[in-house]
Design an enzyme around this catalytic site. Structure first.
Site, mmCIF file in Angstrom:
data_model
loop_
_atom_site.group_PDB
_atom_site.id
_atom_site.type_symbol
_atom_site.label_atom_id
_atom_site.label_comp_id
_atom_site.label_asym_id
_atom_site.label_seq_id
_atom_site.Cartn_x
_atom_site.Cartn_y
_atom_site.Cartn_z
ATOM 1 N N CYS A 148 -4.762 2.464 -3.651
ATOM 2 C CA CYS A 148 -3.515 2.986 -3.062
ATOM 3 C C CYS A 148 -2.360 1.999 -3.258
ATOM 4 O O CYS A 148 -1.534 1.814 -2.346
ATOM 5 C CB CYS A 148 -3.678 3.305 -1.570
ATOM 6 S SG CYS A 148 -4.891 4.554 -1.267
ATOM 7 N N LYS A 157 -10.491 -0.517 10.698
ATOM 8 C CA LYS A 157 -10.647 -1.663 9.787
ATOM 9 C C LYS A 157 -11.036 -2.924 10.561
ATOM 10 O O LYS A 157 -11.104 -4.015 9.998
ATOM 11 C CB LYS A 157 -9.360 -1.895 9.008
ATOM 12 C CG LYS A 157 -9.043 -0.777 8.012
ATOM 13 C CD LYS A 157 -7.800 -1.077 7.223
ATOM 14 C CE LYS A 157 -7.270 0.135 6.489
ATOM 15 N NZ LYS A 157 -8.053 0.511 5.326
ATOM 16 N N HIS A 210 0.873 -1.178 0.000
ATOM 17 C CA HIS A 210 0.000 0.000 0.000
ATOM 18 C C HIS A 210 0.914 1.233 0.000
ATOM 19 O O HIS A 210 2.028 1.177 0.527
ATOM 20 C CB HIS A 210 -0.835 -0.054 1.287
ATOM 21 C CG HIS A 210 -1.902 0.981 1.423
ATOM 22 N ND1 HIS A 210 -1.634 2.258 1.819
ATOM 23 C CD2 HIS A 210 -3.239 0.914 1.238
ATOM 24 C CE1 HIS A 210 -2.771 2.939 1.878
ATOM 25 N NE2 HIS A 210 -3.766 2.144 1.524
HETATM 26 N N1 PLP Z 1 -1.820 -0.563 4.622
HETATM 27 C C1 PLP Z 1 -2.752 -1.328 4.049
HETATM 28 C C2 PLP Z 1 -2.395 -2.698 3.588
HETATM 29 C C3 PLP Z 1 -4.054 -0.850 3.901
HETATM 30 O O1 PLP Z 1 -4.976 -1.604 3.326
HETATM 31 C C4 PLP Z 1 -4.346 0.459 4.351
HETATM 32 C C5 PLP Z 1 -5.681 1.031 4.152
HETATM 33 O O2 PLP Z 1 -6.431 0.634 3.311
HETATM 34 C C6 PLP Z 1 -3.337 1.194 4.962
HETATM 35 C C7 PLP Z 1 -2.085 0.660 5.077
HETATM 36 C C8 PLP Z 1 -3.598 2.577 5.483
HETATM 37 O O3 PLP Z 1 -4.485 2.521 6.551
HETATM 38 P P1 PLP Z 1 -5.050 3.863 7.206
HETATM 39 O O4 PLP Z 1 -5.654 4.641 6.094
HETATM 40 O O5 PLP Z 1 -6.040 3.384 8.201
HETATM 41 O O6 PLP Z 1 -3.909 4.570 7.827
#
Ligand code: PLP
Length: 541
Positions: free
Chosen positions: A355, A215, A112
Site C-alpha cells: 500500500c 497492529k 501508506h
Molecule cells: N498507515 C500505515 C503506516 C500502515 O502500515 C497501515 C497498515 O498497514 C495503515 C496506515 C492502515 O492501517 P489500517 O488498515 O489498520 O487502517
C-alpha cells in the site's frame, strides 16, 4: 519470548509469523476479554439506564482512559474509530473544510495509501497544493528539503511516524516544530509506531495521531484518532447520527461533548474492550522492553540479511533509525515468488507494494518482500528466515511458488505426477515467455495493473474478421502472471473473438494445471483482465 501467550502461535509451533506490520497475533488475554465482554457485559453504551448498559458504558470509558494513558493524552482526546485508515479519513475531511485554494498540504514519499489518498481528495476538492518530502539515499526523510517545503503556504503536514515499508523512524518532533513555526498542523500516522515505540503525543508535539488496535495485539476494527483537546473542540464532525448529539430539532442539531461528538452510531464496544486488554498486555511487558527487544532482533537480522548475496535491504541499515520491519528484494526474483517460497517453509511474510505505490515508484521497483517482526519473534525466527533464503538462493526456480497446499492445516503436500508435468510447462513459459513484445500492427490494446503487487502488463491484439489474428504482451511479473500471459496468448491465437470473450479464470487454471494459492489468483487473473479489457476498449494507448 511470550509465544506461549498467543494461542495461534502455540497451535502452530512451526509457523514463523513475520507479517506483523499487516496485523499482529492476539494474546489469550485479549481473546478472553472479547469473549468475556460478549458473555457478561454485552449491551449498548450511553443509551440504556439498565445495569448492563451502565457496565458496558463504564468499560467503554475505561478503554478511552487506557488508550489515553498509553499515549500520554487525556481520555477526552481519544476518538475511537475502526482503524488508522478511518482516523486519517476523518481528520482529512474535518480539516479539509477549513482549507482554501492554494493552501498547501505536505506529505512524505514514504506514506501508506491511507495517508495519501484522503489528502489527495481534499487537495483536488479545494484546489490545494500537494507536496511530498523526498527521501535521502539512506531511506530517511530529507529534512533539508522538508525545511524548504514547509513554508507560509503550508496548512497541513501529514507524515508517517514509522514507514511500513522501510522501517524508518521519522523525526516527528522536528517536523512538528517546522509545521508549527508556519502555523500549520502536524498529523501523524502512528500505525507502525504505536506497536513498537513508547508514544507520548505531548512529547512528540503532534496535533493529531492515528493508530490501529490490530497492529498491537488488539482486535481488528478498532482504532484511535488522538487530537489536542482545543483543536477537537473547534472542529465540526463529518459523521452524524446517534450518540454524537446534545440536542436535535427538525432543523438543527448540537453536538455532544468530546469524544462522543466524533463517534457517531454504535461504536465497536467489544473492540475497545479488547484494545484495553491489549494495552494492559503490552504495559505488563513494558513498551521500553518491547523497544529494546526490537533493537536486539533488528541488529541481528540486519547483520544476517546484509550478508546474503543477491538480497538488497530496502531501508536504513542503522539500527536506531528504524524498527524491525525489513523490506528486501532478491535479485532477478519477483517478490511474490520469494514470498510463496518462504510460505512453503512456513515463514509468513508479505510481498508486494505494501500500500505504498508512490514509494515503490520513487524506489524504481514494483514491490518488495517484507519480513516484519514483533516482540514474540525470536533470534531463531531470524535464523529460519535466513536459512530459507539461503535455500532459495541455492535452488533453481523449480522450487519456487508451485506446490500443493492445504491451508486449513498449514501443511504442504507434494504435487501429483500430472501436476509435476504442468509445473515444468509453467516454468518453461515463465523462463521463455511466448508472444512477448509489441505487435507492429495491432487493433486493440489494454494496460492492466495487478493491484496487489503493482505489476503492469500491456496486451496487444490484432483482430480481423472477428478472429484473434495475433497477440503479444509487454511487462514483467512473477512466475504465475508471466506464465499465464504466455499460455493464454498461445491459447487464443486464431480463435474467434466471441470464444475468447467467454474465457474465465477457470481457463487460466486449466492452462496452468497446478494449484495456486488464493493470493496468486490476481496474478493469474491479470492476463485475462488485459484480454477482456483490450477486446472491450478497442484501440488504446
Ligand atoms: N498507515 C500505515 C503506516 C500502515 O502500515 C497501515 C497498515 O498497514 C495503515 C496506515 C492502515 O492501517 P489500517 O488498515 O489498520 O487502517
Amino acid at each position: 519470548m511470550n509465544k506461549e501467550d498467543f494461542p495461534l502461535l502455540h497451535e502452530h509451533p512451526n509457523l514463523v509469523y513475520l507479517d506483523n506490520s499487516a496485523t499482529t497475533q492476539k494474546p489469550l488475554s485479549v481473546i478472553n476479554a472479547l469473549v468475556d465482554f460478549y458473555k457478561n457485559t454485552n449491551s449498548n453504551v450511553h443509551r440504556g439506564i439498565h445495569f448492563l448498559s451502565q457496565k458496558a458504558t463504564m468499560e467503554y470509558q475505561k478503554a478511552h482512559e487506557a488508550v489515553a494513558d498509553f499515549i500520554g493524552a487525556e481520555a477526552e482526546e481519544i476518538v475511537f474509530t475502526s482503524g488508522t485508515t478511518q482516523s486519517l479519513n476523518l481528520i482529512a475531511r474535518m480539516l479539509g473544510r477549513k482549507l482554501r485554494e492554494d493552501d498547501e498540504i505536505v506529505l512524505t514519499e514514504m506514506e501508506h495509501h491511507s495517508n495519501i489518498i484522503p489528502w489527495q481528495q481534499i487537495a483536488k476538492e479545494k484546489k490545494c497544493g500537494l507536496k511530498y518530502i523526498p527521501l535521502t539515499s539512506g531511506y530517511t526523510l530529507d529534512m533539508k528539503e522538508a525545511r524548504q517545503m514547509i513554508n507560509s503556504k503550508t496548512r497541513i503536514v501529514a507524515v508517517t511516524h514509522v514507514s511500513n515499508v522501510l522501517g524508518t523512524i521519522n523525526p516527528v518532533r522536528e517536523l512538528a516544530s517546522l509545521a508549527h513555526d508556519v502555523g500549520a498542523l502536524l498529523i501523524v500516522d502512528g500505525a507502525q509506531s504505536a506497536p513498537h515505540l513508547k508514544i507520548n503525543v505531548k512529547d512528540l508535539g503532534c496535533d493529531f495521531f492515528a493508530f490501529s488496535g490490530h497492529k498491537m495485539c488488539g482486535p481488528t476494527g478498532i482504532g484511535v484518532l488522538y487530537g489536542k483537546k482545543g483543536l477537537l473542540q473547534n472542529l465540526d464532525p463529518v459523521e452524524f447520527g446517534g450518540g454524537m448529539i446534545k440536542e436535535v430539532t427538525k432543523w438543527h442539531a448540537t453536538w455532544a461533548d468530546l469524544p462522543a461528538k466524533f463517534e457517531a452510531g454504535t461504536p465497536n464496544i467489544a473492540g475497545a474492550v479488547g484494545l484495553r486488554a491489549a494495552i494492559d498486555y503490552l504495559n505488563n511487558i513494558g513498551m521500553e522492553k518491547i523497544q529494546e527487544q526490537g533493537r536486539e532482533l533488528m541488529a541481528y537480522a540486519l547483520q544476517k540479511l546484509s550478508l546474503l548475496p543477491k538480497v538488497r535491504i530496502i531501508g536504513p541499515v542503522i539500527a536506531n533509525e528504524r524498527i524491525p520491519v525489513f523490506s528486501f528484494t532478491v535479485d532477478k526474483m519477483h517478490p511474490h515468488d520469494v514470498g510463496d517460497f518462504l510460505d512453503k517453509h512456513n515463514i509468513a511474510v508479505r510481498a508486494g507494494h505494501h500500500c505504498a505505490m508512490p514509494l515503490m515508484k520513487t524506489l524504481g521497483i514494483n514491490g518488495t518482500v517484507r519480513a516484519s517482526f514483533y516482540f514474540y519473534n525470536t533470534l531463531e525466527d531470524v535464523d529460519k528466515l535466513i536459512s530459507a533464503l539461503h535455500n532459495l538462493l541455492n535452488s533453481k526456480m523449480e522450487n519456487v511458488s508451485l506446490r500443493n497446499v492445504d491451508k486449513n492445516q498449514i501443511v504442504f503436500g507434494e504435487l501429483t505426477e500430472k501436476q509435476e508435468i504442468y509445473k515444468e510447462n509453467v516454468l518453461d513459459h515463465y523462463k521463455e515467455p511466448r508472444n512477448k513484445g509489441i505487435l507492429k500492427e495491432y487493433t486493440h490494446s489494454c494496460r492492466e495493473v495487478n493491484p496487489v503487487c503493482g505489476d503492469v502488463v500491456t496486451l496487444y491484439l490484432n483482430v480481423e474478421n472477428e478472429k484473434i489474428q495475433n497477440v503479444s504482451f509487454m511487462g514483467n511479473g512473477c512466475v504465475i502472471s508471466q506464465a499465464s500471459l504466455s499460455l493464454l496468448t498461445e491459447e487464443m491465437k486464431g480463435k474467434p473473438v466471441q470464444m475468447v470473450q467467454n474465457f474465465t479464470l477457470n481457463k487460466i487454471f486449466s492452462l496452468l494445471g497446478i494449484p495456486i494459492s488464493h493470493t496468486r489468483y490476481t496474478c493469474a487473473f491479470l492476463s485475462l483482465k488485459a484480454v477482456h479489457g483490450a477486446l472491450k476498449n478497442g484501440l488504446r494507448n
